[in-house]
Design a protein around this motif. Structure first.
Motif, PDB file in Angstrom:
ATOM      1  N   SER A   1       0.824  -1.204   0.000  1.00 12.80           N
ATOM      2  CA  SER A   1       0.000   0.000   0.000  1.00 12.80           C
ATOM      3  C   SER A   1       0.865   1.265   0.000  1.00 12.80           C
ATOM      4  CB  SER A   1      -0.939   0.006   1.203  1.00 12.80           C
ATOM      5  OG  SER A   1      -0.188   0.050   2.398  1.00 12.80           O
ATOM      6  N   ILE A   2       2.178   1.102  -0.035  1.00 20.28           N
ATOM      7  CA  ILE A   2       3.108   2.232  -0.078  1.00 20.28           C
ATOM      8  C   ILE A   2       3.627   2.365  -1.505  1.00 20.28           C
ATOM      9  CG2 ILE A   2       5.289   3.173   0.766  1.00 20.28           C
ATOM     10  CD1 ILE A   2       3.219   3.054   2.984  1.00 20.28           C
ATOM     11  N   LYS A   3       3.454   3.550  -2.050  1.00 21.83           N
ATOM     12  CA  LYS A   3       3.916   3.836  -3.413  1.00 21.83           C
ATOM     13  C   LYS A   3       5.197   4.666  -3.319  1.00 21.83           C
ATOM     14  CE  LYS A   3       1.838   7.077  -5.885  1.00 21.83           C
ATOM     15  NZ  LYS A   3       0.813   7.795  -6.665  1.00 21.83           N
TER      16      LYS A   3
ATOM     17  N   LYS B   1      11.470  -0.951   8.976  1.00 19.32           N
ATOM     18  CA  LYS B   1      11.569  -2.418   8.983  1.00 19.32           C
ATOM     19  C   LYS B   1      10.417  -3.079   8.223  1.00 19.32           C
ATOM     20  CE  LYS B   1      14.171  -2.567  13.329  1.00 19.32           C
ATOM     21  NZ  LYS B   1      15.305  -1.933  12.776  1.00 19.32           N
ATOM     22  N   ARG B   2       9.978  -2.422   7.151  1.00 15.45           N
ATOM     23  CA  ARG B   2       8.898  -2.961   6.315  1.00 15.45           C
ATOM     24  C   ARG B   2       9.299  -3.014   4.842  1.00 15.45           C
ATOM     25  NH1 ARG B   2       3.325  -0.251   8.574  1.00 15.45           N
ATOM     26  NH2 ARG B   2       3.718  -0.635  10.781  1.00 15.45           N
ATOM     27  N   GLY B   3      10.599  -2.813   4.552  1.00 19.98           N
ATOM     28  CA  GLY B   3      11.065  -2.865   3.171  1.00 19.98           C
ATOM     29  C   GLY B   3      11.002  -1.536   2.430  1.00 19.98           C
ATOM     30  N   ILE B   4      10.509  -0.502   3.089  1.00 18.59           N
ATOM     31  CA  ILE B   4      10.376   0.805   2.436  1.00 18.59           C
ATOM     32  C   ILE B   4      11.756   1.411   2.161  1.00 18.59           C
ATOM     33  CG2 ILE B   4       9.505   3.165   2.714  1.00 18.59           C
ATOM     34  CD1 ILE B   4       7.193   1.886   4.415  1.00 18.59           C
ATOM     35  N   GLY B   5      12.666   1.277   3.101  1.00 18.32           N
ATOM     36  CA  GLY B   5      14.015   1.820   2.918  1.00 18.32           C
ATOM     37  C   GLY B   5      14.702   1.205   1.716  1.00 18.32           C
ATOM     38  N   ARG B   6      14.588  -0.099   1.581  1.00 17.72           N
ATOM     39  CA  ARG B   6      15.187  -0.803   0.441  1.00 17.72           C
ATOM     40  C   ARG B   6      14.589  -0.284  -0.870  1.00 17.72           C
ATOM     41  NH1 ARG B   6      17.823  -5.924   0.284  1.00 17.72           N
ATOM     42  NH2 ARG B   6      17.432  -6.065   2.507  1.00 17.72           N
ATOM     43  N   ARG B   7      13.282  -0.079  -0.888  1.00 13.38           N
ATOM     44  CA  ARG B   7      12.616   0.413  -2.101  1.00 13.38           C
ATOM     45  C   ARG B   7      13.036   1.851  -2.420  1.00 13.38           C
ATOM     46  NH1 ARG B   7       6.526  -0.383  -1.248  1.00 13.38           N
ATOM     47  NH2 ARG B   7       6.444   0.392  -3.389  1.00 13.38           N
ATOM     48  N   LEU B   8      13.184   2.674  -1.400  1.00 12.19           N
ATOM     49  CA  LEU B   8      13.629   4.056  -1.624  1.00 12.19           C
ATOM     50  C   LEU B   8      15.059   4.100  -2.156  1.00 12.19           C
ATOM     51  CD1 LEU B   8      12.089   5.832   1.486  1.00 12.19           C
ATOM     52  CD2 LEU B   8      11.598   6.401  -0.915  1.00 12.19           C
ATOM     53  N   ILE B   9      15.953   3.321  -1.540  1.00 13.43           N
ATOM     54  CA  ILE B   9      17.343   3.258  -1.998  1.00 13.43           C
ATOM     55  C   ILE B   9      17.394   2.773  -3.444  1.00 13.43           C
ATOM     56  CG2 ILE B   9      19.539   2.003  -1.740  1.00 13.43           C
ATOM     57  CD1 ILE B   9      19.447   4.010   0.412  1.00 13.43           C
ATOM     58  N   ARG B  10      16.609   1.755  -3.755  1.00 14.45           N
ATOM     59  CA  ARG B  10      16.566   1.220  -5.116  1.00 14.45           C
ATOM     60  C   ARG B  10      16.117   2.293  -6.111  1.00 14.45           C
ATOM     61  NH1 ARG B  10      12.836  -2.941  -4.869  1.00 14.45           N
ATOM     62  NH2 ARG B  10      14.418  -4.252  -3.919  1.00 14.45           N
TER      63      ARG B  10
ATOM     64  N   HIS C   1      23.165  -0.969  10.252  1.00 14.95           N
ATOM     65  CA  HIS C   1      22.995  -2.393   9.986  1.00 14.95           C
ATOM     66  C   HIS C   1      22.160  -2.621   8.716  1.00 14.95           C
ATOM     67  CE1 HIS C   1      24.980  -3.082  13.730  1.00 14.95           C
ATOM     68  NE2 HIS C   1      24.055  -2.410  14.387  1.00 14.95           N
ATOM     69  N   PHE C   2      21.260  -1.692   8.412  1.00 20.24           N
ATOM     70  CA  PHE C   2      20.471  -1.767   7.182  1.00 20.24           C
ATOM     71  C   PHE C   2      21.394  -1.699   5.971  1.00 20.24           C
ATOM     72  CE2 PHE C   2      18.583   0.980   3.825  1.00 20.24           C
ATOM     73  CZ  PHE C   2      17.692   0.060   3.286  1.00 20.24           C
TER      74      PHE C   2
END
Length: 174
Positions: free
Chosen positions: A4-6, A102-111, A137-138
């Motif tokens: 639900s996060i764009k 801790k919901r994968g949003i950081g990974r998506r933003l970095i990507r 650690h992320f």
């Protein structure tokens, strides 16, 4: 929940919400690390003015809920300090509201930032993180290699920062 996060490019209209995420994230992430007086003196209005200026200059993506609420952002561009040979781009900032971490949003933003940097011809990327920030650690978990340390002055005090790098920005696009 992360479905639900764009993730999308920021616009000038996002500056106010980006400022709120910036200030609120600093207050939760850095409480007990940097002086409380600095955190308490942070202003949404000042940050909004900064982001209105930075949105056209930087690569900037936001994480937005379906209702339009911004819960995180990441920005990047040219590597600024040139301390590490071969690293031509940098993530300047990545902040996510505490309750959305801790919901994968950081990974998506970095990507998203890495993908735009790669499109613009950048080859390698680094990011600086305060040594006392658990978020380091992320960066390790997504393949960042520790490059070294530097001193940073915040609120009249010196802090140690660690640089993490990716020699091939495409590693972050997986």
């Amino acid at each position: 929940m992360t479905n639900s996060i764009k993730i999308r490019k920021a616009t000038q209209q996002d500056a106010q919400q980006i400022a709120k995420v910036h200030v609120d994230s600093w207050r939760t992430t850095y409480r007990g690390i940097v002086p409380d007086s600095l955190l308490d003196s942070m202003s949404y209005d000042k940050r909004e003015k900064k982001w209105k200026r930075k949105i056209p200059e930087d690569i900037l993506f936001i994480a937005e809920k379906n209702d339009g609420m911004v819960v995180g952002f990441a920005s990047g561009g040219n590597e600024r300090q040139q301390l590490y040979t071969g690293y031509d781009s940098e993530v300047y900032a990545i902040y996510i509201l505490n309750e959305y971490q801790k919901r994968g949003i950081g990974r998506r933003l970095i990507r998203a930032v890495a993908q735009e940097l790669s499109k613009q011809g950048f080859k390698a990327l680094l990011i600086w993180v305060l040594e006392d920030n658990d978020s380091k650690h992320f960066y390790e978990a997504i393949g960042g290699q520790q490059l070294g340390h530097a001193q940073l002055e915040i609120g009249g005090e010196l802090f140690t920062e660690t640089a993490y790098g990716w020699t091939d920005i495409r590693e972050l696009l997986k």
